[in-house]
Design a protein around this motif. Structure first.
Motif, mmCIF file in Angstrom:
data_model
loop_
_atom_site.group_PDB
_atom_site.id
_atom_site.type_symbol
_atom_site.label_atom_id
_atom_site.label_comp_id
_atom_site.label_asym_id
_atom_site.label_seq_id
_atom_site.Cartn_x
_atom_site.Cartn_y
_atom_site.Cartn_z
ATOM 1 N N THR A 114 -4.910 8.423 -2.165
ATOM 2 C CA THR A 114 -5.464 8.381 -3.414
ATOM 3 C C THR A 114 -4.562 8.093 -4.751
ATOM 4 O OG1 THR A 114 -7.310 10.012 -2.873
ATOM 5 C CG2 THR A 114 -7.163 9.693 -5.187
ATOM 6 N N ALA A 115 -3.271 8.383 -4.707
ATOM 7 C CA ALA A 115 -2.649 8.154 -5.805
ATOM 8 C C ALA A 115 -2.071 6.814 -5.824
ATOM 9 C CB ALA A 115 -1.485 9.226 -5.764
ATOM 10 N N TRP A 116 -1.897 6.397 -4.533
ATOM 11 C CA TRP A 116 -1.315 4.754 -4.304
ATOM 12 C C TRP A 116 -2.483 3.981 -4.755
ATOM 13 C CZ3 TRP A 116 3.259 2.603 -4.426
ATOM 14 C CH2 TRP A 116 4.473 3.658 -4.370
ATOM 15 N N ARG A 117 -3.592 4.296 -4.483
ATOM 16 C CA ARG A 117 -4.625 3.520 -4.868
ATOM 17 C C ARG A 117 -5.484 3.437 -6.238
ATOM 18 N NH1 ARG A 117 -9.445 3.869 -0.876
ATOM 19 N NH2 ARG A 117 -10.024 1.834 -1.683
ATOM 20 N N SER A 118 -4.567 4.292 -6.997
ATOM 21 C CA SER A 118 -5.427 4.716 -8.385
ATOM 22 C C SER A 118 -4.306 4.079 -9.453
ATOM 23 C CB SER A 118 -5.734 6.151 -8.545
ATOM 24 O OG SER A 118 -6.499 6.553 -7.577
ATOM 25 N N LEU A 176 6.261 5.639 -10.898
ATOM 26 C CA LEU A 176 6.566 4.050 -11.193
ATOM 27 C C LEU A 176 5.769 3.863 -12.294
ATOM 28 C CD1 LEU A 176 4.865 2.541 -7.852
ATOM 29 C CD2 LEU A 176 7.171 2.099 -8.978
ATOM 30 N N PRO A 177 6.336 3.190 -13.269
ATOM 31 C CA PRO A 177 5.609 2.594 -14.676
ATOM 32 C C PRO A 177 4.529 2.020 -14.472
ATOM 33 C CG PRO A 177 8.085 2.041 -14.866
ATOM 34 C CD PRO A 177 7.748 2.577 -13.322
ATOM 35 N N ALA A 178 3.441 1.836 -15.280
ATOM 36 C CA ALA A 178 2.198 1.282 -15.170
ATOM 37 C C ALA A 178 2.244 -0.310 -14.884
ATOM 38 C CB ALA A 178 1.157 1.455 -16.178
ATOM 39 N N HIS A 179 3.388 -1.011 -15.643
ATOM 40 C CA HIS A 179 3.281 -2.282 -15.472
ATOM 41 C C HIS A 179 4.117 -2.789 -13.957
ATOM 42 C CE1 HIS A 179 7.412 -1.312 -16.969
ATOM 43 N NE2 HIS A 179 7.965 -2.334 -16.198
ATOM 44 N N VAL A 180 4.862 -1.944 -13.376
ATOM 45 C CA VAL A 180 5.447 -2.169 -12.224
ATOM 46 C C VAL A 180 4.318 -1.869 -11.141
ATOM 47 C CG1 VAL A 180 7.055 -1.166 -10.352
ATOM 48 C CG2 VAL A 180 7.755 -1.282 -12.943
ATOM 49 N N TYR A 181 3.770 -0.739 -11.273
ATOM 50 C CA TYR A 181 2.590 -0.399 -10.246
ATOM 51 C C TYR A 181 1.473 -1.774 -10.283
ATOM 52 C CZ TYR A 181 -1.726 1.315 -8.009
ATOM 53 O OH TYR A 181 -2.817 1.705 -7.269
ATOM 54 N N ARG A 224 2.038 -4.800 -11.153
ATOM 55 C CA ARG A 224 2.588 -6.025 -10.383
ATOM 56 C C ARG A 224 2.600 -5.732 -8.841
ATOM 57 N NH1 ARG A 224 6.740 -6.202 -14.401
ATOM 58 N NH2 ARG A 224 8.158 -5.079 -13.268
ATOM 59 N N LEU A 225 2.730 -4.584 -8.409
ATOM 60 C CA LEU A 225 2.459 -4.390 -6.931
ATOM 61 C C LEU A 225 1.139 -4.615 -6.330
ATOM 62 C CD1 LEU A 225 4.871 -1.277 -6.764
ATOM 63 C CD2 LEU A 225 5.268 -3.410 -5.834
ATOM 64 N N ARG A 259 0.357 -8.475 -6.460
ATOM 65 C CA ARG A 259 1.041 -8.960 -5.274
ATOM 66 C C ARG A 259 0.384 -8.950 -3.743
ATOM 67 N NH1 ARG A 259 7.496 -7.993 -6.718
ATOM 68 N NH2 ARG A 259 7.450 -9.430 -8.586
ATOM 69 N N THR A 260 0.060 -7.474 -3.509
ATOM 70 C CA THR A 260 -0.766 -7.014 -2.627
ATOM 71 C C THR A 260 -2.205 -7.624 -2.464
ATOM 72 O OG1 THR A 260 -1.661 -5.043 -3.338
ATOM 73 C CG2 THR A 260 0.445 -5.200 -2.011
ATOM 74 N N GLY A 261 -2.837 -8.405 -3.234
ATOM 75 C CA GLY A 261 -4.115 -8.772 -3.576
ATOM 76 C C GLY A 261 -5.085 -7.691 -3.383
#
Length: 211
Positions: free
Chosen positions: A133-137, A190-195, A197-198, A201-203
């Motif tokens: 949930t954290a990594w998808r939010s 992770l800062p919001a802008h880094v997340y 971009r990730l 990139r993963t689409g």
């Protein structure tokens, strides 16, 4: 007082301390952004299972950490449900209950190995949905980093007690808890802008936050 008793007492204190920050955050905010209802339901079931396991093996320092943390975790579960926490993967608590019940039922024939393995790895049922949930939010404002830091400390102490008192389930719990907590802490760091971009990139499209 033996070293094992000190470790057990510390594990009890940290089990309570781990549960409190998340409950306090949910009491203060209107939305449970980034919080997994399934993870909290799994954690509540785990608390009940650990209490029962500790009673069966007559080890009060296995019972106490679950006993003090259970009411707070259950409170977080209710708050997350009422305030729009993620309700994905709600099949997991049902599957987890069935797994615990099965391991307990086969214990007279298979011995303690199944239930020890199930309980030792049970923390994964809290961490896995929480991490997903954290990594998808995009919004993880309702998650509290200190809870996961405290969980790492608690896991180390619980593992120490498991080593001293020869409770294998505690050793498994410690290994899984430390690894999973680090995964969640990396997401929170992770800062919001880094997340952003990730994700780009993963689409993968962002998961909308339920108001």
């Amino acid at each position: 007082m033996s070293v094992a008793m000190v470790a057990g007492a510390l594990s009890t204190a940290f089990a309570f301390a781990c549960a409190v920050p998340q409950a306090v955050r949910l009491l203060r905010v209107r939305r449970a952004a980034g919080v997994s209802v399934a993870a909290l339901a799994n954690s509540t079931l785990c608390g009940i299972a650990w209490m029962t396991y500790g009673a069966v093996i007559h080890d009060p320092w296995v019972v106490m950490p679950a006993l003090v943390g259970l009411p707070v975790t259950a409170t977080s579960l209710v708050l997350a449900w009422c305030r729009g926490g993620s309700r994905s993967q709600l099949w997991l608590p049902c599957a987890w209950f069935a797994t615990i019940a099965t391991a307990a039922c086969v214990a007279p024939w298979a011995g303690a190995v199944p239930i020890t393995a199930v309980l030792g790895c049970s923390i994964a049922l809290l961490i896995t949905p929480a991490a997903i949930t954290a990594w998808r939010s995009h919004d993880v404002s309702a998650l509290v980093a200190s809870s996961w830091m405290l969980l790492i400390t608690d896991a180390v102490i619980a593992g120490t007690y498991g080593c001293l008192a020869h409770v294998t389930a505690n050793l498994l719990y410690a290994a899984v808890a430390v690894a999973g907590s680090l995964v969640i802490l990396v997401r929170l760091a992770l800062p919001a802008h880094v997340y952003g971009r990730l994700v780009h990139r993963t689409g993968r499209p962002p998961v909308p936050v339920v108001p």
